[in-house]
Design a protein around this motif. Structure first.
Motif: not given
Length: 159
Positions: A58-59, A83-84, A124-125, A151-153
């Motif tokens: 995760y970045f 986060q990626l 959002k998705e 990609v995570y929020f």
């Protein structure tokens, strides 16, 4: 005036030819199905094994993104922690190297949204999918590894 009987040999040959053609086509179809199902299982097993071997990396894109939304009547803001995720060390290194360009593209993307759009889960998705495409585009343009999976929020607030 008698009707001439149809030669029985000719009709049998046609019947045999038709049956042979149907059997050959059926066998070809069954063989094709067998081959494709075997390929799908083998490919899926390889992909699952590869995914199981590599841990997720995760970045975090820090600091949090804060942008004005495009709502016309009221000034609204979006704050997002992003986060990626990748499983490729080369891609993780590329993300670190090109973080400013990635942040820029994501800021531009987030600034095109409205609060009413972001109230919906599907929006959002869709924004996540668009952000993933933007990140991959930046990395491709730089000639870097672009195997970002998600990609995570981790936080998404609109005001």
């Amino acid at each position: 005036m008698s009707a001439q009987p149809i030669p029985e040999k000719r009709s049998r040959r046609k019947l045999i030819l038709i049956l042979t053609t149907v059997l050959v086509l059926g066998a070809a179809g069954a063989g094709g199905w067998w081959w494709w199902s075997g390929q799908a299982q083998a490919g899926g097993a390889d992909a699952a094994a590869a995914a199981a071997k590599a841990p997720a990396l995760y970045f975090a894109l820090e600091p949090a993104f804060v942008v004005n939304l495009v709502d016309a009547q009221v000034v609204r803001y979006l704050q997002a922690d992003v986060q990626l995720m990748t499983r490729d060390a080369e891609t993780a290194t590329a993300l670190e190297a090109h973080a400013p360009a990635v942040r820029n593209r994501l800021l531009l993307l987030f600034g095109q949204q409205s609060a009413t759009q972001l109230a919906q889960r599907t929006a959002k998705e869709r924004l996540q999918e668009q952000a993933l495409a933007e990140v991959r585009d930046v990395l491709k343009a730089e000639g870097a590894a672009d195997r970002v999976e998600a990609v995570y929020f981790t936080s998404l607030v609109t005001q």
